[in-house]
Design an enzyme around this catalytic site. Sequence first.
Site, mmCIF file in Angstrom:
data_model
loop_
_atom_site.group_PDB
_atom_site.id
_atom_site.type_symbol
_atom_site.label_atom_id
_atom_site.label_comp_id
_atom_site.label_asym_id
_atom_site.label_seq_id
_atom_site.Cartn_x
_atom_site.Cartn_y
_atom_site.Cartn_z
ATOM 1 N N LYS A 35 1.007 -1.285 0.015
ATOM 2 C CA LYS A 35 -0.022 0.183 -0.159
ATOM 3 C C LYS A 35 1.211 1.406 -0.135
ATOM 4 O O LYS A 35 0.600 2.121 0.959
ATOM 5 C CB LYS A 35 -0.950 -0.022 1.367
ATOM 6 C CG LYS A 35 -1.634 -1.458 1.550
ATOM 7 C CD LYS A 35 -2.959 -1.005 2.501
ATOM 8 C CE LYS A 35 -3.827 -2.599 2.083
ATOM 9 N NZ LYS A 35 -4.429 -2.056 3.573
ATOM 10 N N CYS A 36 1.817 1.396 -0.721
ATOM 11 C CA CYS A 36 2.840 2.029 -1.061
ATOM 12 C C CYS A 36 2.583 2.906 -2.616
ATOM 13 O O CYS A 36 2.787 2.464 -3.400
ATOM 14 C CB CYS A 36 3.955 1.458 -0.261
ATOM 15 S SG CYS A 36 5.669 2.757 -0.681
ATOM 16 N N GLY A 37 3.254 3.832 -2.080
ATOM 17 C CA GLY A 37 3.100 4.680 -3.702
ATOM 18 C C GLY A 37 4.321 4.341 -5.067
ATOM 19 O O GLY A 37 3.997 4.275 -6.176
ATOM 20 N N PHE A 38 5.149 3.678 -4.129
ATOM 21 C CA PHE A 38 5.590 2.775 -4.721
ATOM 22 C C PHE A 38 5.737 1.431 -5.425
ATOM 23 O O PHE A 38 6.024 0.632 -6.017
ATOM 24 C CB PHE A 38 7.161 3.122 -3.981
ATOM 25 C CG PHE A 38 7.820 4.522 -4.202
ATOM 26 C CD1 PHE A 38 8.779 4.659 -5.435
ATOM 27 C CD2 PHE A 38 8.530 4.558 -2.786
ATOM 28 C CE1 PHE A 38 9.609 5.881 -5.031
ATOM 29 C CE2 PHE A 38 9.001 5.530 -2.745
ATOM 30 C CZ PHE A 38 9.405 6.626 -3.648
ATOM 31 N N THR A 39 4.103 0.993 -4.617
ATOM 32 C CA THR A 39 3.407 -0.275 -4.764
ATOM 33 C C THR A 39 3.903 -0.385 -6.349
ATOM 34 O O THR A 39 3.796 -1.829 -7.133
ATOM 35 C CB THR A 39 2.500 -0.551 -4.221
ATOM 36 O OG1 THR A 39 2.903 -0.797 -2.859
ATOM 37 C CG2 THR A 39 1.980 -2.056 -4.748
#
Length: 163
Positions: A35-39
Amino acid sequence: MNSVYDFEARRIDGSTVPLSSFKGRVLLIVNTASKCGFTPQFEGLETLYKTYAPQGLEVLGFPSNQFANQDPGSNDEIGAFCTRNYGVSFPMMEKIEVNGPGAAPLYRWLASSAPGLLGTKAIKWNFTKFLVGRDGQVIKRYAPMDTPASLGRDIEAALAASA
């Protein structure tokens, strides 16, 4: 510990894998989060894996919930998410800590072998990447914003080098 091969990890299914089983291969070790912007980097990591695995690359994903609670799910939930949303076929490991007193020994070794910007040993965020050569030594550390696609040249050089 002298090389990555001195460690073992637990796969996301709970089985233990000695990293020595990857001896002679180039490793890209990444702390991941669902659940990360980098996912979306999972897609690029999978592309690297499919492109370079026949030449000797292994991508190893290590989920961590240490950054802004961005991977709160169980190992089963994380595994299902990665497969369902990004078609991940590279080995995913059990969720671990990458910083602090509970940090996995592998991550303590990786961080000390390849310090980050200004010599920091802490992992700054999700999707920090470590490229490990066929000899089991860290070649380079990459920041979370370094996209998987930007690593191709370094991976090719590592694959061309002999152990």
